[in-house]
Design a protein around this motif. Structure first.
Motif, PDB file in Angstrom:
ATOM      1  N   UNK A  45       0.864  -1.144  -0.006  1.00  0.00           N
ATOM      2  CA  UNK A  45      -0.097  -0.006   0.028  1.00  0.00           C
ATOM      3  C   UNK A  45       0.803   1.255   0.048  1.00  0.00           C
ATOM      4  N   UNK A  46       0.638   2.177  -0.938  1.00  0.00           N
ATOM      5  CA  UNK A  46       1.405   3.415  -0.892  1.00  0.00           C
ATOM      6  C   UNK A  46       0.944   4.303   0.319  1.00  0.00           C
ATOM      7  N   UNK A  47       1.658   4.603   1.253  1.00  0.00           N
ATOM      8  CA  UNK A  47       1.285   5.386   2.322  1.00  0.00           C
ATOM      9  C   UNK A  47       2.070   6.937   2.495  1.00  0.00           C
ATOM     10  N   UNK A  48       2.936   6.996   1.296  1.00  0.00           N
ATOM     11  CA  UNK A  48       3.555   8.509   1.358  1.00  0.00           C
ATOM     12  C   UNK A  48       3.554   8.924  -0.216  1.00  0.00           C
ATOM     13  N   UNK A  49       3.531  10.262  -0.090  1.00  0.00           N
ATOM     14  CA  UNK A  49       3.743  10.875  -1.478  1.00  0.00           C
ATOM     15  C   UNK A  49       4.811  10.954  -2.167  1.00  0.00           C
ATOM     16  N   UNK A  50       5.818  10.213  -1.724  1.00  0.00           N
ATOM     17  CA  UNK A  50       7.547  10.200  -2.329  1.00  0.00           C
ATOM     18  C   UNK A  50       7.773   8.790  -2.478  1.00  0.00           C
ATOM     19  N   UNK A  51       6.688   7.797  -2.502  1.00  0.00           N
ATOM     20  CA  UNK A  51       7.218   6.707  -2.935  1.00  0.00           C
ATOM     21  C   UNK A  51       7.079   5.530  -2.336  1.00  0.00           C
ATOM     22  N   UNK A  52       6.954   5.474  -0.991  1.00  0.00           N
ATOM     23  CA  UNK A  52       7.149   4.268   0.004  1.00  0.00           C
ATOM     24  C   UNK A  52       5.758   3.736   0.242  1.00  0.00           C
ATOM     25  N   UNK A  53       6.140   2.458   0.253  1.00  0.00           N
ATOM     26  CA  UNK A  53       4.971   1.444   0.448  1.00  0.00           C
ATOM     27  C   UNK A  53       5.064   0.704   1.539  1.00  0.00           C
ATOM     28  N   UNK A  54       3.872   0.195   2.176  1.00  0.00           N
ATOM     29  CA  UNK A  54       3.892  -0.535   3.527  1.00  0.00           C
ATOM     30  C   UNK A  54       3.381  -1.909   2.815  1.00  0.00           C
ATOM     31  N   UNK A  55       3.973  -3.135   3.401  1.00  0.00           N
ATOM     32  CA  UNK A  55       3.751  -4.357   3.248  1.00  0.00           C
ATOM     33  C   UNK A  55       4.049  -5.191   4.313  1.00  0.00           C
ATOM     34  N   UNK A  66      12.472  -5.743  -6.071  1.00  0.00           N
ATOM     35  CA  UNK A  66      11.365  -6.667  -6.704  1.00  0.00           C
ATOM     36  C   UNK A  66      10.560  -5.549  -7.438  1.00  0.00           C
ATOM     37  N   UNK A  67       9.348  -5.783  -8.073  1.00  0.00           N
ATOM     38  CA  UNK A  67       8.752  -4.899  -8.917  1.00  0.00           C
ATOM     39  C   UNK A  67       7.241  -4.877  -7.980  1.00  0.00           C
ATOM     40  N   UNK A  68       6.840  -3.606  -8.372  1.00  0.00           N
ATOM     41  CA  UNK A  68       5.379  -3.298  -8.076  1.00  0.00           C
ATOM     42  C   UNK A  68       4.520  -2.794  -9.032  1.00  0.00           C
ATOM     43  N   UNK A  69       3.275  -3.599  -9.237  1.00  0.00           N
ATOM     44  CA  UNK A  69       2.280  -3.027 -10.368  1.00  0.00           C
ATOM     45  C   UNK A  69       1.351  -2.404  -9.883  1.00  0.00           C
ATOM     46  N   UNK A  73      -1.687   0.083 -14.818  1.00  0.00           N
ATOM     47  CA  UNK A  73      -0.650  -0.467 -15.554  1.00  0.00           C
ATOM     48  C   UNK A  73       0.533   0.109 -15.282  1.00  0.00           C
ATOM     49  N   UNK A  74       0.913   0.986 -14.596  1.00  0.00           N
ATOM     50  CA  UNK A  74       2.321   1.396 -14.135  1.00  0.00           C
ATOM     51  C   UNK A  74       3.093   0.260 -13.507  1.00  0.00           C
ATOM     52  N   UNK A  75       4.365  -0.192 -13.863  1.00  0.00           N
ATOM     53  CA  UNK A  75       4.992  -0.871 -12.985  1.00  0.00           C
ATOM     54  C   UNK A  75       6.554  -0.372 -12.814  1.00  0.00           C
ATOM     55  N   UNK A  76       6.953  -0.484 -11.315  1.00  0.00           N
ATOM     56  CA  UNK A  76       8.184   0.306 -11.050  1.00  0.00           C
ATOM     57  C   UNK A  76       8.974  -0.803 -10.324  1.00  0.00           C
ATOM     58  N   UNK A  77      10.197  -0.890 -10.473  1.00  0.00           N
ATOM     59  CA  UNK A  77      10.936  -1.655  -9.311  1.00  0.00           C
ATOM     60  C   UNK A  77      10.824  -1.026  -7.899  1.00  0.00           C
ATOM     61  N   UNK A  78      11.126  -1.662  -6.894  1.00  0.00           N
ATOM     62  CA  UNK A  78      11.193  -1.211  -5.569  1.00  0.00           C
ATOM     63  C   UNK A  78      12.544  -1.823  -4.919  1.00  0.00           C
ATOM     64  N   UNK A  97       7.754   6.874 -10.003  1.00  0.00           N
ATOM     65  CA  UNK A  97       6.645   7.584  -9.353  1.00  0.00           C
ATOM     66  C   UNK A  97       5.349   6.533  -9.178  1.00  0.00           C
ATOM     67  N   UNK A  98       4.610   7.014  -8.169  1.00  0.00           N
ATOM     68  CA  UNK A  98       3.778   6.168  -7.678  1.00  0.00           C
ATOM     69  C   UNK A  98       2.224   6.547  -7.699  1.00  0.00           C
TER      70      UNK A  98
END
Length: 314
Positions: A45-55, A66-69, A73-78, A97-98
Motif C-alpha cells: 500500500x502506498x502510504x507517502x507521496x514520495x513513493x514509500x509502500x507498506x507491506x 522486486x517490482x510493484x505493479x 498499468x504502471x510498473x516500477x522497481x522497488x 513515480x507512484x
C-alpha cells in the motif's frame, strides 16, 4: 432490504474506487536454486507521496528488490528499506513515480461487527476486493523468525475473504482509511491483519529512519480479558490482558509470570489492552527492571522482569 443492500454496495464500491489505485501487486525478486527471478508475490500500500509502500515482512522475506505493479498499468522497481518480523511489517521504496497515497486510519477506533474492505492481489489476481466485518480485536498470532517463533500481538480478525497474495494489502474502513495490513489466512472465513495505530506508526517511522526496529523482548502473548467484578471495583477498570503463552526461558518465565495471569499494571501504569504492553517493548526498555503486577488465583502477584534485546530479525 434492497435499499440496505444498495447502501452496502455503495460503501464497498466507494472504498474500492478510492483505494485500488494505491494498492500494488508485488513480485519479489530473489535467488532460488542458483537462479535469480520471482520468488514470491504479495501486495503493498502506498502510504507517502514520495513513493514509500507498506507491506508484510514475510512478503519480502530476506530479499532486497522486486517490482510493484499498479491498477493503472504502471510498473516500477522497488527497494526494501526495512523490515520488522515481530510486527510483520516492512517498508519498500518505489524506484519511480507512484499513485497518490492511501489515507491511514486508526485501528484503535474499530469495533467488532464493523464493516471492513480488503484490497489486494490474491493468487496473483491484482486489484481484488472483498468485504466483511471485524470479527474480533486483540488477537495474537505466531510468526516465524528463523528457527524462533515470535508472537504478533493485537491483530485484527476479519471474515473478509483473504487468500495467498492478499498479504501486504489494505484492510480499510467504510471511509477508505487503511486500518490494517492483511497478513494471514488462518482458516475459512478467518483472516488476520496488522492494525494501523500509534504503535505501528512508531514502527514504520523507525523503519524509515533506521531500517530496523530495536525491541525489548519479554516473552509473553496476551489477549484482552474482563477483570473480575470485585477486582474491577478495587482498581477502577473492567478490562485487562490475560497471558495466554509464556515462552520458556524468556524474561517473563524467569520473572515468574504464568499462563493465565491477568496483567494489571506494567511499570506502574495500567494495562487494559495489548497495546499498553507493546508500547513499552522498544529500545529504551532493554535490560531495564520492569515491575509487573498480575492477578492470580484471587491474589495480586508482583514480579520484576528484565526484558532483553530481541535478536536481529533481518
Amino acid at each position: 432490504m434492497a435499499d440496505e443492500l444498495d447502501a452496502y454496495s455503495q460503501v464497498v464500491t466507494g472504498v474500492a474506487r478510492t483505494l485500488l489505485p494505491s494498492v500494488a501487486s508485488l513480485a519479489v525478486q530473489g535467488e532460488r536454486r542458483g537462479r535469480t527471478g520471482v520468488v514470491g508475490t504479495g501486495s503493498a500500500v502506498v502510504f507517502t507521496g514520495d513513493g514509500f509502500l507498506l507491506t508484510n515482512a514475510h512478503v519480502v522475506g530476506a530479499t532486497t528488490r522486486g517490482t510493484a505493479a499498479f491498477a493503472d498499468g504502471t510498473e516500477v522497481g522497488y527497494t526494501v528499506i526495512g523490515r520488522d518480523r515481530l510486527s510483520d511489517l516492512a517498508v519498500v521504496r518505489a524506484d519511480g513515480e507512484t499513485p497518490p497515497p492511501a489515507q491511514l486510519g486508526d485501528a484503535d477506533r474499530l469495533t467488532v461487527g464493523q464493516l471492513v474492505v480488503a484490497v489486494g492481489s490474491p493468487l496473483g489476481l491484482s486489484g481484488s476486493v472483498t468485504a466483511g466485518v471485524v470479527s474480533a480485536l486483540g488477537r495474537s498470532m505466531p510468526a516465524q523468525s528463523g528457527r524462533t517463533v515470535r508472537i504478533i500481538e493485537d491483530v485484527i480478525q476479519t471474515d473478509a475473504a483473504l487468500n495467498p497474495g492478499n498479504s501486504g494489502g489494505a484492510l480499510a474502513d467504510a471511509d477508505a482509511r487503511v486500518v490494517g495490513i492483511n497478513t494471514a489466512v488462518a482458516g475459512v472465513g478467518l483472516g488476520l491483519a496488522v492494525p494501523i495505530n500509534a504503535t505501528t506508526n512508531r514502527i514504520v517511522t523507525t523503519l524509515l529512519r533506521d531500517g530496523r526496529v530495536r525491541r525489548a523482548f519479554l516473552g509473553v502473548a496476551t489477549a484482552p480479558a474482563p477483570v473480575p467484578p470485585a477486582l474491577a471495583e478495587r482498581i477502577g477498570r473492567t478490562r485487562g490482558v490475560r497471558i495466554v503463552h509464556v515462552e520458556p526461558n524468556s524474561p517473563a518465565d524467569v520473572a515468574g509470570l504464568r499462563q493465565g495471569d491477568l496483567v494489571i499494571t506494567v511499570g506502574g501504569q495500567p494495562v487494559d489492552d495489548a497495546q499498553a504492553l507493546q508500547r513499552r517493548m522498544f529500545a529504551d526498555a532493554i535490560d531495564v527492571p520492569l515491575p509487573i503486577t498480575t492477578f492470580r488465583n484471587g491474589a495480586m502477584v508482583d514480579v520484576i522482569a528484565r526484558p532483553v534485546e530481541l535478536a536481529d530479525q533481518a
